[in-house]
Design an enzyme around this catalytic site. Structure first.
Site, short mmCIF file in Angstrom:
data_model
loop_
_atom_site.label_atom_id
_atom_site.label_comp_id
_atom_site.label_asym_id
_atom_site.label_seq_id
_atom_site.Cartn_x
_atom_site.Cartn_y
_atom_site.Cartn_z
N SER A 118 0.82 -1.22 0.00
CA SER A 118 0.00 0.00 0.00
C SER A 118 0.84 1.26 0.00
CB SER A 118 -0.93 0.03 1.21
OG SER A 118 -1.90 -0.95 1.08
N ASP A 169 -1.28 5.11 8.89
CA ASP A 169 -1.09 3.92 8.06
C ASP A 169 -0.63 4.33 6.65
OD1 ASP A 169 -1.21 1.09 8.35
OD2 ASP A 169 -2.94 1.02 7.02
N THR A 171 -1.47 4.32 3.41
CA THR A 171 -2.14 5.11 2.37
C THR A 171 -2.24 6.59 2.73
OG1 THR A 171 -3.38 3.14 1.75
CG2 THR A 171 -4.19 5.25 0.89
N ASP A 314 -9.07 -4.19 2.68
CA ASP A 314 -7.82 -4.94 2.55
C ASP A 314 -7.55 -5.86 3.74
OD1 ASP A 314 -4.91 -5.18 1.53
OD2 ASP A 314 -4.68 -4.41 3.57
N HIS A 318 -6.90 -9.89 3.87
CA HIS A 318 -5.65 -10.53 4.31
C HIS A 318 -5.93 -11.79 5.14
CE1 HIS A 318 -2.15 -8.21 3.08
NE2 HIS A 318 -2.82 -7.10 3.28
N HIS A 357 -4.17 -2.14 -4.90
CA HIS A 357 -3.84 -3.50 -5.31
C HIS A 357 -4.99 -4.41 -4.91
CE1 HIS A 357 -3.25 -4.23 -1.08
NE2 HIS A 357 -2.49 -3.14 -1.04
N HIS A 459 -1.08 -9.78 -1.04
CA HIS A 459 -1.58 -9.03 -2.20
C HIS A 459 -1.32 -9.84 -3.46
CE1 HIS A 459 -0.42 -5.20 0.24
NE2 HIS A 459 -1.40 -5.88 0.79
#
Ligand SMILES: *[C@@H]1O[C@H](CO)[C@@H](O)[C@H](O)[C@H]1NC(C)=O
Ligand SMILES: *[C@@H]1O[C@H](CO)[C@@H](O)[C@H](O)[C@H]1NC(C)=O
Ligand SMILES: *[C@@H]1O[C@H](CO)[C@@H](O)[C@H](O)[C@H]1NC(C)=O
Ligand SMILES: *[C@@H]1O[C@H](CO)[C@@H](O)[C@H](O)[C@H]1NC(C)=O
Ligand SMILES: *[C@@H]1O[C@H](CO)[C@@H](O)[C@H](O)[C@H]1NC(C)=O
Length: 536
Positions: A118, A169, A171, A314, A318, A357, A459
């Site tokens: 990311s 984080d 992003t 996301d 995961h 992604h 990813h």
């Protein structure tokens, strides 16, 4: 989790232009000039068209809302759409808010890997360059790069970040900070409140991650030092808030930017677990942000630049948790509808929705045997899930009483809505294991019954969908490099990223400490979380 690592020459050969963005910009300009040529011809064609397009082109004030769905591949959109059709009994040809504005696809590789993370993914959007995985607003040589947010601020636009993860984080950090590694979240927080060579760049911050703003000796802190960034932010004129009540009371009529709102110490709750009395939804936060940014720019000929991230789509992917994943996506859809309406009502505003992604390698239908298959996947088991596997696994870790087996059955029945569990499941869950092992096991119980397959806990390299709405977005049709998104924003808002890059890199020792890799350190929180929930 091994990615294919490529050496720099190989990277340059594969990318065709080396890690820096020069050629992408040139290429996009070719597209731009082509588009301009087409427009010029079209203007000659009809007078009506001319008056419409001029009204748009001349409206002057431009806003960009960049929506990022972290870890959201095309299969996840099909998943959300078919799930919605199932629960709402919609027609087979129902079109989701995203489907309506599909324009193309975005290619996601980073400078050092065919599979991005990311950090590199968001830096491609923010600086319009390919960089290495885990880089936050720095190029492959670890030199800070000017971001579209910083450049927008420089040219007098108002700026905002709305996320459901920690604000530190990868992003949101990639638009508002410059560090050599994503785990330097204490440094990221410092830069986000305006302690950086450019001064305050973000006017409105709403999300989670308060722990990186608290001094290390206080309860709940995950900072590496004693700085009290909430206190410092107030000195820098931010109005700070952290409760739902304070959030609801905020009104542009009495409150002014800059605003800093951090509801939780860590990420905000998953949508499926969210208590609306404690935390607003992504849509509610976005609505408030739009209200404030519009009001702050109402007397200006300059608009705003806002990033809205559905951050935890996301994280649920995961751990391969289908119910949690789909609820995150539906919350994102609701936000898309709100922003689309805003664009329709405010000519000059452009929205883009893109993922950094894909995550999880989701397949909709999992055929286990090679016999003639039933081509099916079952949404029904997903409708019965009440909690994220994350919350349920937390409960399993902390419950150690004698009747633990009965407790586990309760968790499976009430939390997952599963009755047909087996003795094997109960004895597996009764063993002492890590929280993440429990989380993955519980999530799989639902995926298995829904006949969903997941290929990875990480990813993948596949192209992601690109969505856009508003004037000039035809340029985004087709297949693009992720860096083209950054270039589009820079062109549309008439920004100068190189100017900011130069400013960031003018001699400043204090700042260079945090972009120097020798200064690299891993913050404490990262250790608690492990790779799966945090490597987004
Ligand atoms: C260098 O960075 C520090 C810390 O952010 C800042 O206070 C100072 O104004 C900067 N100096 C220059 C010359 O940009
Ligand atoms: C807090 O950070 C300071 C450095 O700023 C360090 O000296 C101290 O040991 C830390 N305290 C705790 C409780 O971690
Ligand atoms: C699961 O969700 C239900 C309904 O929201 C809630 O009552 C319950 O407390 C949650 N379970 C756990 C373990 O948090
Ligand atoms: C599991 O761990 C807990 C706490 O660490 C301990 O009290 C308990 O006895 C362990 N149970 C088993 C079956 O090992
Ligand atoms: C998922 O659960 C099914 C049924 O219990 C099991 O056969 C399968 O091995 C599990 N898959 C994973 C990846 O744990």
């Amino acid at each position: 989790m091994a990615n294919i690592r490529l050496d720099p020459e190989e990277t340059e050969r594969l990318l065709g232009f080396g890690p820096e963005r020069k050629k992408t910009r040139r290429e996009l300009c070719v597209v731009c000039s082509a588009a301009v040529a087409v427009i010029t011809v079209a203007i000659g064609l009809t007078a009506v068209w001319v008056s419409v397009s001029l009204a748009y082109a001349d409206s002057g004030k431009r806003n960009v809302i960049l929506m990022i769905s972290d870890g959201f591949g095309p299969a996840s959109e099909t998943f959300a759409r078919t799930y919605k059709q199932y629960i709402n009994k919609l027609e087979y040809n129902y079109v989701s808010p995203l489907d309506k504005i599909l324009v193309g696809s975005s290619r996601t590789r980073s400078s050092d890997s065919l599979v991005t993370d990311s950090a590199a993914g968001a830096t491609a959007f923010s600086c319009a360059i390919k960089t290495y995985n885990s880089a936050i607003g720095v190029n492959p040589k670890k030199v800070p790069c000017g971001t579209v947010l910083e450049s927008a601020k420089h040219f007098g636009l108002a700026t905002g970040l709305v996320v459901t993860s920690r604000i530190t984080d990868a992003t949101p950090a990639s638009f508002s900070a410059h560090v050599v590694h994503r785990e330097m979240e204490s440094d990221i927080a410092v830069q986000q409140i305006g302690d950086n060579p450019l001064g305050r760049q973000v006017d409105l911050i709403i999300g989670g991650g308060r722990c990186f703003f608290l001094p290390n000796h206080t309860e709940g802190s995950c900072r590496i030092d004693e700085r009290d960034l909430i206190k410092e932010s107030k000195k820098r004129e931010f109005k700070f808030f952290s409760t739902r009540q304070e959030f609801d009371d905020l009104e542009p009529a009495k409150d002014k930017l800059p605003l800093l709102g951090l509801f939780t110490l860590d990420h905000m709750s998953y949508e499926i677990d969210r208590d609306p009395i404690q935390e607003p939804s992504l849509k509610e936060m976005s609505e408030k942000a739009l209200k404030f940014l519009e009001s702050a720019t109402s007397n200006s000929d300059k608009g705003f630049f806002l990033v809205i991230e559905g951050s935890r789509i996301d994280m649920a992917a995961h751990v391969n948790d289908p119910a949690t994943h789909v609820h995150e996506i539906l919350a994102y859809h609701d936000t898309i509808s709100l922003v689309k309406k805003y664009v329709d009502e405010h000519p000059g505003t452009v929205m883009i929705s893109v993922s950094d992604h894909e995550t999880g390698g989701l397949s909709l239908a999992r055929q286990v045997s090679s016999e003639y298959p039933d081509y099916l996947w079952y949404p029904e088991p997903i409708t019965r899930v009440k909690n994220s596997s994350y919350i349920l696994s937390q409960a399993l870790v902390s419950y150690q009483n004698k009747d633990r087996k009965e407790y586990i059955k309760g968790i499976i029945r009430d939390g997952l809505g599963i009755e047909d569990f087996e003795d094997y499941d109960i004895s597996w869950l009764n063993e002492n294991r890590t929280q993440m092992e429990y989380e993955i096991f519980l999530a799989n119980m639902t995926s298995f019954r829904a006949q969903l397959g997941w290929a990875t806990h990480g990813h993948s390299a596949i192209d992601v969908n690109l969505y856009a709405h508003g004037q000039n977005t035809d340029i985004l049709r087709g297949n693009h490099e992720n860096t083209d998104i950054g270039d589009f924003i820079a062109e549309y808002l008439n920004l100068d990223l190189d100017f900011i890059t130069n400013k960031l890199n003018s001699n400043n020792d204090t700042f260079h400490q945090v972009t120097d890799s020798t200064h690299f350190h891993v913050d404490r929180l990262s250790h608690h979380h492990g790779f799966i929930s945090d490597d987004n």
